[in-house]
Design a protein around this motif. Structure first.
Motif, PDB file in Angstrom:
ATOM      1  N   ILE A   1     -21.395  -7.902  72.854  1.00 45.97           N
ATOM      2  CA  ILE A   1     -20.156  -7.047  72.766  1.00 45.97           C
ATOM      3  C   ILE A   1     -20.602  -5.854  72.150  1.00 45.97           C
ATOM      4  CG2 ILE A   1     -18.568  -9.049  72.513  1.00 45.97           C
ATOM      5  CD1 ILE A   1     -18.737  -8.553  69.635  1.00 45.97           C
ATOM      6  N   LYS A   2     -21.793  -5.649  71.576  1.00 49.49           N
ATOM      7  CA  LYS A   2     -22.214  -4.260  71.304  1.00 49.49           C
ATOM      8  C   LYS A   2     -22.907  -3.510  72.398  1.00 49.49           C
ATOM      9  CE  LYS A   2     -21.182  -5.270  66.949  1.00 49.49           C
ATOM     10  NZ  LYS A   2     -20.124  -4.667  66.278  1.00 49.49           N
ATOM     11  N   TRP A   3     -22.551  -2.134  72.204  1.00 50.10           N
ATOM     12  CA  TRP A   3     -23.463  -1.445  73.279  1.00 50.10           C
ATOM     13  C   TRP A   3     -24.798  -1.346  73.611  1.00 50.10           C
ATOM     14  CZ3 TRP A   3     -26.854   2.592  72.435  1.00 50.10           C
ATOM     15  CH2 TRP A   3     -26.551   3.126  71.165  1.00 50.10           C
ATOM     16  N   TYR A   4     -25.485  -1.530  72.296  1.00 53.11           N
ATOM     17  CA  TYR A   4     -27.156  -1.529  72.194  1.00 53.11           C
ATOM     18  C   TYR A   4     -27.415  -2.838  72.495  1.00 53.11           C
ATOM     19  CZ  TYR A   4     -25.671  -3.016  67.435  1.00 53.11           C
ATOM     20  OH  TYR A   4     -24.945  -3.574  66.530  1.00 53.11           O
ATOM     21  N   GLN A   5     -26.894  -3.960  72.737  1.00 52.08           N
ATOM     22  CA  GLN A   5     -27.337  -5.192  72.883  1.00 52.08           C
ATOM     23  C   GLN A   5     -27.498  -5.339  74.250  1.00 52.08           C
ATOM     24  OE1 GLN A   5     -23.984  -7.576  71.086  1.00 52.08           O
ATOM     25  NE2 GLN A   5     -25.175  -7.889  69.345  1.00 52.08           N
ATOM     26  N   TYR A   6     -28.597  -5.994  74.524  1.00 51.19           N
ATOM     27  CA  TYR A   6     -29.287  -6.150  75.990  1.00 51.19           C
ATOM     28  C   TYR A   6     -28.551  -7.186  76.619  1.00 51.19           C
ATOM     29  CZ  TYR A   6     -32.803  -7.068  79.757  1.00 51.19           C
ATOM     30  OH  TYR A   6     -33.128  -6.957  80.902  1.00 51.19           O
ATOM     31  N   ASP A   7     -27.829  -6.972  77.655  1.00 55.13           N
ATOM     32  CA  ASP A   7     -27.086  -7.825  78.627  1.00 55.13           C
ATOM     33  C   ASP A   7     -26.700  -7.046  79.828  1.00 55.13           C
ATOM     34  OD1 ASP A   7     -25.501  -9.639  79.683  1.00 55.13           O
ATOM     35  OD2 ASP A   7     -23.868  -9.537  78.317  1.00 55.13           O
ATOM     36  N   PRO A   8     -27.954  -7.121  80.688  1.00 53.90           N
ATOM     37  CA  PRO A   8     -28.042  -6.669  82.218  1.00 53.90           C
ATOM     38  C   PRO A   8     -26.928  -7.331  83.160  1.00 53.90           C
ATOM     39  CG  PRO A   8     -30.042  -7.662  81.818  1.00 53.90           C
ATOM     40  CD  PRO A   8     -29.313  -7.622  80.614  1.00 53.90           C
ATOM     41  N   THR A   9     -26.596  -8.478  82.504  1.00 50.26           N
ATOM     42  CA  THR A   9     -25.586  -9.167  83.538  1.00 50.26           C
ATOM     43  C   THR A   9     -24.039  -8.487  83.222  1.00 50.26           C
ATOM     44  OG1 THR A   9     -26.876 -11.029  83.203  1.00 50.26           O
ATOM     45  CG2 THR A   9     -24.642 -11.549  83.989  1.00 50.26           C
ATOM     46  N   LYS A  10     -23.819  -8.264  82.065  1.00 53.07           N
ATOM     47  CA  LYS A  10     -22.592  -7.642  81.857  1.00 53.07           C
ATOM     48  C   LYS A  10     -22.512  -6.236  82.257  1.00 53.07           C
ATOM     49  CE  LYS A  10     -22.671  -5.330  77.947  1.00 53.07           C
ATOM     50  NZ  LYS A  10     -22.330  -4.996  76.511  1.00 53.07           N
ATOM     51  N   TRP A  11     -23.656  -5.226  82.573  1.00 53.82           N
ATOM     52  CA  TRP A  11     -23.477  -4.277  83.134  1.00 53.82           C
ATOM     53  C   TRP A  11     -23.471  -4.354  84.663  1.00 53.82           C
ATOM     54  CZ3 TRP A  11     -28.660  -3.128  80.046  1.00 53.82           C
ATOM     55  CH2 TRP A  11     -28.506  -3.040  78.744  1.00 53.82           C
TER      56      TRP A  11
ATOM     57  N   TYR B   1     -14.456 -13.414  85.705  1.00 55.89           N
ATOM     58  CA  TYR B   1     -14.046 -12.476  86.688  1.00 55.89           C
ATOM     59  C   TYR B   1     -13.884 -13.128  87.848  1.00 55.89           C
ATOM     60  CZ  TYR B   1     -18.864 -12.151  88.251  1.00 55.89           C
ATOM     61  OH  TYR B   1     -19.991 -12.486  88.895  1.00 55.89           O
ATOM     62  N   ASN B   2     -13.037 -12.037  88.781  1.00 58.50           N
ATOM     63  CA  ASN B   2     -12.895 -12.517  90.037  1.00 58.50           C
ATOM     64  C   ASN B   2     -14.167 -11.741  91.048  1.00 58.50           C
ATOM     65  OD1 ASN B   2     -10.945 -14.324  89.443  1.00 58.50           O
ATOM     66  ND2 ASN B   2      -9.330 -12.795  89.922  1.00 58.50           N
ATOM     67  N   ALA B   3     -14.518 -12.389  91.962  1.00 58.76           N
ATOM     68  CA  ALA B   3     -15.516 -11.546  93.075  1.00 58.76           C
ATOM     69  C   ALA B   3     -15.094 -11.573  94.151  1.00 58.76           C
ATOM     70  CB  ALA B   3     -16.793 -12.287  92.724  1.00 58.76           C
ATOM     71  N   SER B   4     -15.128 -10.468  94.997  1.00 58.13           N
ATOM     72  CA  SER B   4     -14.924 -10.543  96.386  1.00 58.13           C
ATOM     73  C   SER B   4     -15.678 -11.474  97.212  1.00 58.13           C
ATOM     74  CB  SER B   4     -14.987  -8.962  96.824  1.00 58.13           C
ATOM     75  OG  SER B   4     -16.188  -8.839  96.866  1.00 58.13           O
ATOM     76  N   LYS B   5     -15.307 -11.714  98.391  1.00 61.22           N
ATOM     77  CA  LYS B   5     -16.118 -12.519  99.320  1.00 61.22           C
ATOM     78  C   LYS B   5     -17.784 -12.071  99.548  1.00 61.22           C
ATOM     79  CE  LYS B   5     -14.441 -15.960 100.988  1.00 61.22           C
ATOM     80  NZ  LYS B   5     -14.092 -16.179 102.086  1.00 61.22           N
ATOM     81  N   PRO B   6     -17.805 -10.699  99.801  1.00 63.44           N
ATOM     82  CA  PRO B   6     -19.174 -10.334 100.052  1.00 63.44           C
ATOM     83  C   PRO B   6     -20.031 -10.446  98.442  1.00 63.44           C
ATOM     84  CG  PRO B   6     -17.766  -8.744 100.775  1.00 63.44           C
ATOM     85  CD  PRO B   6     -16.657  -9.807 100.322  1.00 63.44           C
TER      86      PRO B   6
ATOM     87  N   ASP C   1     -15.244 -15.071  78.443  1.00 66.14           N
ATOM     88  CA  ASP C   1     -15.450 -13.331  78.161  1.00 66.14           C
ATOM     89  C   ASP C   1     -16.680 -13.071  79.213  1.00 66.14           C
ATOM     90  OD1 ASP C   1     -16.301 -10.613  77.319  1.00 66.14           O
ATOM     91  OD2 ASP C   1     -15.068 -11.258  75.573  1.00 66.14           O
ATOM     92  N   PHE C   2     -16.386 -12.028  80.011  1.00 62.45           N
ATOM     93  CA  PHE C   2     -17.634 -11.822  81.111  1.00 62.45           C
ATOM     94  C   PHE C   2     -18.777 -11.062  80.221  1.00 62.45           C
ATOM     95  CE2 PHE C   2     -16.026  -7.383  80.504  1.00 62.45           C
ATOM     96  CZ  PHE C   2     -17.146  -6.736  80.993  1.00 62.45           C
ATOM     97  N   ARG C   3     -18.558 -11.014  78.902  1.00 60.98           N
ATOM     98  CA  ARG C   3     -19.542 -10.304  78.471  1.00 60.98           C
ATOM     99  C   ARG C   3     -20.379 -11.459  77.607  1.00 60.98           C
ATOM    100  NH1 ARG C   3     -16.121  -6.684  74.512  1.00 60.98           N
ATOM    101  NH2 ARG C   3     -15.339  -8.740  74.425  1.00 60.98           N
TER     102      ARG C   3
ATOM    103  N   SER D   1     -13.195  -7.939  90.093  1.00 61.10           N
ATOM    104  CA  SER D   1     -11.910  -7.609  89.280  1.00 61.10           C
ATOM    105  C   SER D   1     -11.527  -8.725  88.200  1.00 61.10           C
ATOM    106  CB  SER D   1     -10.842  -7.521  90.304  1.00 61.10           C
ATOM    107  OG  SER D   1     -10.603  -8.814  90.983  1.00 61.10           O
ATOM    108  N   HIS D   2     -10.435  -8.417  87.412  1.00 61.81           N
ATOM    109  CA  HIS D   2      -9.976  -9.188  86.674  1.00 61.81           C
ATOM    110  C   HIS D   2     -11.142  -9.613  85.559  1.00 61.81           C
ATOM    111  CE1 HIS D   2      -7.076  -9.513  89.789  1.00 61.81           C
ATOM    112  NE2 HIS D   2      -6.067  -9.588  88.769  1.00 61.81           N
ATOM    113  N   LEU D   3     -11.867  -8.673  85.076  1.00 61.16           N
ATOM    114  CA  LEU D   3     -13.164  -9.031  84.174  1.00 61.16           C
ATOM    115  C   LEU D   3     -12.191  -9.620  82.785  1.00 61.16           C
ATOM    116  CD1 LEU D   3     -14.513  -7.278  86.272  1.00 61.16           C
ATOM    117  CD2 LEU D   3     -15.737  -6.299  84.453  1.00 61.16           C
TER     118      LEU D   3
END
Length: 531
Positions: A287-297, A108-113, A282-284, A309-311
């Motif tokens: 891929i399942k909604w119930y799988q634990y991935d706080p980084t994705k969130w 993904y792309n990240a802003s400067k801050p 893949d930024f995830r 942006s551009h995830l």
């Protein structure tokens, strides 16, 4: 005249980048390097001290020593404990969302801050600079499980976990391109000032927060600083060790990465490692909604706030291909434990007449083009023995496919195990048999010069045959002789079978047979049925 303005040349999208670190890498780089590189001798007690990587060893041993001392000398306040947990996740996200998914994989792309925040948080985890960390991780993905992998799981669990940082590697790790990181101002700034940022974010900052916030200077240093570092260190290390040892391989089993909830729980969501190695950009990680991935969130939340942006997401179709392939492998392994029916190509082809004759001695039933010996199943038939006995010597296709009872898939499978032959023509196709008999009878009559009385008899029989042909079935399924297994018949075919007119078996058939046989000679003998 004014000059015609020149259109600027279009940018060549496939232009080579000579600045890439792996630009000169030959096609046989892996094999050539592994075969030709000189590996260091094995580590022994005599050469242990000379092989220790002292900087990383001190970084991994001092924090736990400080944490143990703090536990023995300093009370743990609830506020300090809460701050330690919060800062654990902040610095953990610096690695997972920053070092790993942003800079190592460009998912993904990240802003400067956001870049600056992640760079500072990553420095607080004390795991090296972005540039150093990402270079090793890209090599790990490119050369997974080979001698060029800096923390190959094939070298052992503890080597992959932290051994590769404690002692010098026995061989050179593979080349990986980080020319894009060299162009990043944030990456260069963090790399050039890493030591200062590491000390401040790793120990000073968490101590200041606890000290200025609620006066717990010692607790901030020992718990939010040192103890928290121990946990965040081994959280990351588990991605290299535990994630290659514990779990399943739902997307690919070529290499060691695996998916498991426990690994995800202790690595801030990096535990679905089999998916990650198959779809690294893949930024995830889950891929399942119930799988634990706080980084994705976290990344998703940053995108909603306009800071990311551009995830990148791999197409669902490609992900499903991997899952489908692995499921097929599992089914293929299971199929080896199953006894299947005799392949249809190995069964004899039997004429209707021989089937009828053999059915007088054995309990044979024709269904969907196959001849079955149901002798061992008559008394166990759920619908009663009388139904099977009634079907002996007949074509029971219509009854089996819903005319009497629409049998289950289990019934289809069981029936297939009773196959002993294939019916010539696929089924008892009466109208086709009658057509053949009529042609043979007419030909035989003309050749032998029958009398007028006989001609009248022949004409009468042929007329009766023609009437019978008017009642021919609408549909006659043919045996799938090339299909080695048993599958459920599609509903549309079942409907056509049970809607067909029942086969006509008139007594005239035997009369025609006798006349044709007397003129054309004896019929060919079919091969014997399977026992």
């Amino acid at each position: 005249m004014s000059a015609v303005p020149q259109t600027p040349p279009a940018k060549v999208v496939n232009e080579l980048d000579p600045e890439a670190d792996d630009f000169q890498t030959p096609d046989n780089y892996v094999t050539k390097t592994v075969q030709n590189q000189k590996r260091l001798p094995p580590i022994t007690w005599s050469n242990l001290l000379s092989n220790i990587q002292w900087i990383s060893t001190l970084a991994l041993t001092i924090p736990p020593a400080l944490a143990i001392y703090g536990l023995r000398t300093t009370p743990l306040l609830w506020k300090t404990f809460a701050w330690s947990v919060v800062y654990y996740f902040i610095t953990g996200l610096g690695i997972t969302a920053g070092y790993h998914r942003l800079w190592a994989h460009r998912s993904y792309n990240a802003s400067k801050p956001l870049q600056v925040g992640l760079a500072l948080a990553g420095a607080g985890s004390v795991q090296g600079s972005i540039k150093w960390w990402s270079r090793g991780h890209r090599a790990h993905h490119r050369y997974t499980d080979t001698k060029l992998d800096p923390y190959s799981a094939h070298e052992g669990f503890w080597w992959a976990h932290m051994g590769w940082m404690l002692v010098k590697p026995r061989g050179k790790i593979g080349v990986a391109d980080i020319s894009d990181l060299n162009k990043s101002p944030v990456v260069r700034w963090q790399h050039n000032n890493y030591v200062i940022l590491m000390v401040f974010m790793g120990l000073v900052f968490p101590t200041l927060v606890a000290g200025l916030g609620w006066g717990d200077w010692a607790g901030g240093f020992f718990f939010a600083g040192a103890a928290r570092l121990v946990f965040v260190h081994h959280s990351t290390f588990c991605v290299n060790s535990l994630a290659h040892w514990l779990g399943e391989t739902p997307f690919d089993n070529k290499h060691t990465p695996k998916d498991h909830f426990i690994t995800a729980l202790v690595t801030v969501g990096e535990g679905y490692h089999n998916f990650h190695h198959q779809f690294p950009m893949d930024f995830r990680n889950a891929i399942k909604w119930y799988q634990y991935d706080p980084t994705k969130w976290f990344i998703w939340t940053m995108s909603k706030l306009g800071l990311a942006s551009h995830l990148k997401k791999f197409p669902d179709n490609e992900i499903k291909k991997g899952q489908y392939t692995m499921k097929l492998q599992v089914l293929q392994e299971q199929s080896k434990e199953i006894k299947w029916p005799v392949h249809s190509n190995d069964l004899p082809v039997i004429s209707w007449e021989d089937f009828k004759a053999e059915a007088k001695e054995r309990s044979l039933v024709a269904i969907h083009g196959f001849i079955h010996d149901v002798s061992s199943f008559i008394e166990d038939h759920p619908g009663g023995a009388h139904l099977l006995k009634k079907a002996i010597g007949t074509d029971a296709t219509t009854a089996f496919f819903g005319g009497v009872y629409d049998h289950s898939n289990a019934a289809h499978n069981l029936l297939a195990m009773m196959r002993v032959g294939i019916l010539d023509g696929g089924m008892e196709v009466e109208h086709l048999k009658l057509q053949g008999l009529r042609r043979n009878l007419s030909s035989a009559s003309l050749e032998s010069g029958v009398s007028s009385a006989s001609s009248v008899s022949v004409k009468s029989i042929l007329s009766e045959v023609e009437q019978i042909e008017n009642h021919k079935p609408v549909y006659q399924p043919v045996a799938l002789v090339s299909n080695p297994y048993t599958f459920n018949i599609p509903p549309s075919e079942k409907y056509r079978i049970i809607q067909s007119t029942p086969e006509v078996r008139p007594t005239v058939l035997s009369r025609l047979n006798s006349q044709v046989n007397s003129r054309a000679g004896s019929r060919p003998v079919s091969p014997p049925l399977s026992p």
